[in-house]
Design an enzyme around this catalytic site. Sequence first.
Site, PDB file in Angstrom:
ATOM      1  N   CYS A 163       0.822  -1.229   0.000  1.00 37.77           N
ATOM      2  CA  CYS A 163       0.000   0.000   0.000  1.00 37.77           C
ATOM      3  C   CYS A 163       0.850   1.271   0.000  1.00 37.77           C
ATOM      4  O   CYS A 163       0.320   2.364  -0.184  1.00 37.77           O
ATOM      5  CB  CYS A 163      -0.940   0.000   1.196  1.00 37.77           C
ATOM      6  SG  CYS A 163      -2.013  -1.444   1.228  1.00 37.77           S
TER       7      CYS A 163
ATOM      8  N   HIS B 251      -3.498   7.145   2.066  1.00 43.34           N
ATOM      9  CA  HIS B 251      -3.849   5.792   1.636  1.00 43.34           C
ATOM     10  C   HIS B 251      -5.233   5.448   2.184  1.00 43.34           C
ATOM     11  O   HIS B 251      -5.559   5.740   3.328  1.00 43.34           O
ATOM     12  CB  HIS B 251      -2.812   4.791   2.156  1.00 43.34           C
ATOM     13  CG  HIS B 251      -3.252   3.375   1.987  1.00 43.34           C
ATOM     14  ND1 HIS B 251      -3.727   2.884   0.794  1.00 43.34           N
ATOM     15  CD2 HIS B 251      -3.310   2.345   2.870  1.00 43.34           C
ATOM     16  CE1 HIS B 251      -4.049   1.621   0.945  1.00 43.34           C
ATOM     17  NE2 HIS B 251      -3.818   1.263   2.194  1.00 43.34           N
TER      18      HIS B 251
ATOM     19  N   ASN C  53     -10.265  -0.646  -0.148  1.00 41.96           N
ATOM     20  CA  ASN C  53      -8.810  -0.507  -0.118  1.00 41.96           C
ATOM     21  C   ASN C  53      -8.238  -1.099  -1.404  1.00 41.96           C
ATOM     22  O   ASN C  53      -8.356  -2.293  -1.649  1.00 41.96           O
ATOM     23  CB  ASN C  53      -8.268  -1.242   1.117  1.00 41.96           C
ATOM     24  CG  ASN C  53      -6.763  -1.075   1.288  1.00 41.96           C
ATOM     25  OD1 ASN C  53      -6.059  -0.667   0.369  1.00 41.96           O
ATOM     26  ND2 ASN C  53      -6.273  -1.401   2.478  1.00 41.96           N
TER      27      ASN C  53
END
Length: 344
Positions: free
Chosen positions: A129, A271, A301
Site C-alpha cells: 500500500c 492511503h 482498499n
Amino acid sequence: MIRTKILGIGGYVPDRVVDNDELAYLNARHERQPARQIDTDDAWIRPRTGIETRRYVPNDGSVATSDLAVAAAKRALADARIEDAHEIDCIILGTLSPDMHFPGTAVIVQRKLGIASGNCACFDLRQQCSAFVYGLQLADAFVRAGTYRRILLIGAELHSHSLDFSMRGRDVTVLFGDGAGAVVLGPNETDDRASGIVHTDVHADGSGAMDLYLKIFDIKKLPYFDGTELYAQMDGKRVFRAAIAGMVASSRAALAAARMSWSDIDWFVPHQANLRLTETVVELAQVPPDKVLSSIDRFGNTSAASVPLTLDYWRREGKIARGHRIMSTVFGSGFTWGTAIFTV
Ligand code: UT7
C-alpha cells in the site's frame, strides 16, 4: 533547477460494483448464492471501515492486474497529452497482486502499451500500500538526475481473486477492491521549490512483516507450494495501531522538512485503508478536516492504487485542480510507510 512535475493523472476501476450486503452472498467464483456465504453485513462493515462498495473485475478470467494498469496508464498519458506512448522511457509499477510470480508486471504493461522496443526501463515495486509514495521518490530521483524524461508511475491491484469468501477470511475480504491509478512525470526547469514533487520520505520496519502477509508459497520447502496459503493473513489491530503511528509521524516530519504548514497544503489524500484510521490520523496530525479527500466508501482498499485513484476521482469531481498542492501519507504491509508533498 530541474524539478519533477506531474504531467498527467489517470484512474480506472472495473464496472462491477459489489456492495456490503451482496458481498456476504458471494461464493469463491463471485457468483451470488441464495444463502449467505460469510457472516458479515453493512451494519458491521460500514461503521468499522467506511466502505460501502468496492469494484471487482469480471470472473471470466479475461482481466489481469496488467490490464487495469494499462487502462489507468492510457488515461494518464492522454491527460499528459502524450499521443505516442514511446515517449515513456521508464515504467515504475507498484502492486501486491502481480500477474504472476515473475517476470514483473511492469514489463507486461510495457508490452500491452506497445512500447516493448528496448528503450523503456521497467521496475516493479513490492511496497504494497506504500508503493505509490515509494515510486514517487524513485521517479523524482530519476528525473532530477536526468536518467529518464518521461516516467509512468502506476499502482494497480486485482485483489478480488485472492480473497477468502469463507468465514475464515472475512476480516480481510471485506476491505479490498480492484482498481488502478497512474501518473506521468517529467522534468521542469523552475526556481520554485514549492512546485512539482516538493518532498518525499519513506520508511520501513520489517519487524511488522508477519502482521500482514500473503505467502502463496514457501520457497524454503520442498515442494514449495502446497495450496494451503492462498489468502492474506492480517493482525488487523496491530496494523491499525502501527499505521496511525507511522502516518502521523511521517506527515509531521514531511511538513517540517518542507518548511510548510497545513495552510500550504490544499488537500490531504492518504492511503485508503479504513475511514476510522484516516479520521484518527487527521485528528492526531491536526489536519484541517475540510482538506481531507477519501474514496474508500466507493472503492474500498485498493492498496498501491489507492492514492492515484483517489487523486483522479476527485480531480474529475472538480475538487482537485491543476496547481493544487497535495500531501499523501501511506502505510502498508512490510511495514512500509511514507509521505509525499507534490503539486498536480
Ligand atoms: O492497507 C493496510 C491494510 N489493512 C488495514 O488497514 C487493516 C487495519 N485494521 C482494520 O481496519 C480493523 O482492524 C478491521 C476493520 C480489520 C477490524 O476491525 P476491529 O474493530 O479491529 O475488529 P476485530 O478484529 O476486533 O473484530 C471484532 C469482532 C470479532 O468477533 P469477536 O471475536 O469479538 O466475537 C471478529 O471475529 O468482529 C468479528 N469480525 C467480523 N464480523 C462481521 C471480523 N471481521 C468481520 C466481518 N463481519 N467482516
